[in-house]
Motif scaffolding. Structure first.
Motif, PDB file in Angstrom:
ATOM      1  N   ARG A   1      -9.206  21.134   7.728  1.00 15.98           N
ATOM      2  CA  ARG A   1      -8.836  19.740   7.462  1.00 15.98           C
ATOM      3  C   ARG A   1      -9.304  19.335   6.078  1.00 15.98           C
ATOM      4  O   ARG A   1     -10.228  19.919   5.512  1.00 15.98           O
ATOM      5  N   GLN A   2      -8.621  18.325   5.543  1.00 13.92           N
ATOM      6  CA  GLN A   2      -8.981  17.802   4.229  1.00 13.92           C
ATOM      7  C   GLN A   2      -8.896  16.292   4.259  1.00 13.92           C
ATOM      8  O   GLN A   2      -7.818  15.717   4.473  1.00 13.92           O
TER       9      GLN A   2
ATOM     10  N   LYS B   1     -12.077  14.879  -0.603  1.00 18.72           N
ATOM     11  CA  LYS B   1     -12.960  15.971  -0.202  1.00 18.72           C
ATOM     12  C   LYS B   1     -12.220  17.302  -0.232  1.00 18.72           C
ATOM     13  O   LYS B   1     -10.995  17.344  -0.239  1.00 18.72           O
ATOM     14  N   GLU B   2     -12.993  18.373  -0.215  1.00 22.15           N
ATOM     15  CA  GLU B   2     -12.384  19.697  -0.190  1.00 22.15           C
ATOM     16  C   GLU B   2     -11.942  20.056   1.230  1.00 22.15           C
ATOM     17  O   GLU B   2     -12.435  19.502   2.215  1.00 22.15           O
ATOM     18  N   ARG B   3     -11.025  21.002   1.300  1.00 22.87           N
ATOM     19  CA  ARG B   3     -10.572  21.488   2.593  1.00 22.87           C
ATOM     20  C   ARG B   3     -11.729  22.200   3.287  1.00 22.87           C
ATOM     21  O   ARG B   3     -12.454  22.972   2.663  1.00 22.87           O
ATOM     22  N   GLU B   4     -11.895  21.936   4.587  1.00 23.51           N
ATOM     23  CA  GLU B   4     -13.020  22.517   5.305  1.00 23.51           C
ATOM     24  C   GLU B   4     -12.574  23.107   6.636  1.00 23.51           C
ATOM     25  O   GLU B   4     -11.573  22.706   7.222  1.00 23.51           O
TER      26      GLU B   4
ATOM     27  N   ALA C   1      -8.137  12.812   8.526  1.00 24.28           N
ATOM     28  CA  ALA C   1      -7.869  13.868   7.551  1.00 24.28           C
ATOM     29  C   ALA C   1      -6.478  14.432   7.809  1.00 24.28           C
ATOM     30  O   ALA C   1      -5.857  14.136   8.839  1.00 24.28           O
TER      31      ALA C   1
ATOM     32  N   TYR D   1      -4.789  17.751   8.865  1.00 30.94           N
ATOM     33  CA  TYR D   1      -5.207  18.958   9.581  1.00 30.94           C
ATOM     34  C   TYR D   1      -4.177  20.057   9.346  1.00 30.94           C
ATOM     35  O   TYR D   1      -2.977  19.845   9.526  1.00 30.94           O
ATOM     36  N   TYR D   2      -4.681  21.228   8.961  1.00 31.15           N
ATOM     37  CA  TYR D   2      -3.832  22.357   8.617  1.00 31.15           C
ATOM     38  C   TYR D   2      -4.032  23.506   9.586  1.00 31.15           C
ATOM     39  O   TYR D   2      -5.175  23.854   9.926  1.00 31.15           O
TER      40      TYR D   2
END
Length: 123
Positions: free
Chosen positions: A38-39, A43-46, A92, A94-95
């Motif tokens: 998620r990003q 913020k960075e993708r986490e 966020a 979500y990927y």
């Protein structure tokens, strides 16, 4: 080339629940580890959650343990993320993520990602 298409995002009040889905196509789904990233804005993708090829083992970020559940269906080529007790900080994109190993998903390498689905706390 794999195609990953997420769905299920939306506006949810804090404390609410929803299920994200990811449809995979293009290569042998059961040969790859899957996960969710998620990003949030600024913020960075986490990493959020990951699941091994056979589905027998899962890993979660500490911030979502006990509230999020990842699963996969290797017959339908689908991956899911059940979100419970949504918090405002869960807002966020979500990927869906696919990679050769679960470790690569956890450390967020440049694997295969979908275009994402937005989850927003509407409180």
């Amino acid at each position: 080339q794999v195609q990953l298409v997420e769905s299920g995002g939306g506006l949810v009040q804090a404390g609410g629940s929803l299920r994200l889905s990811c449809a995979a196509s293009g290569r042998t789904f059961s040969s790859y580890a899957m996960g969710w990233l998620r990003q949030a804005p600024g913020k960075e993708r986490e990493f959020v959650a990951g699941i091994i090829k056979g589905g027998g083992s899962t890993v979660y970020a500490d911030s979502v343990k006990g509230r999020f559940t990842i699963s996969r269906d290797n017959v339908k080529n689908m991956e899911y993320l059940h979100i419970n007790s949504l918090k405002p900080e869960n807002t966020a994109v979500y990927y869906c993520a696919e990679d050769q190993t679960l470790h690569k998903i956890i450390v967020v390498t440049n694997g295969s990602w979908g275009k994402g689905t937005q989850v927003t706390d509407s409180s």
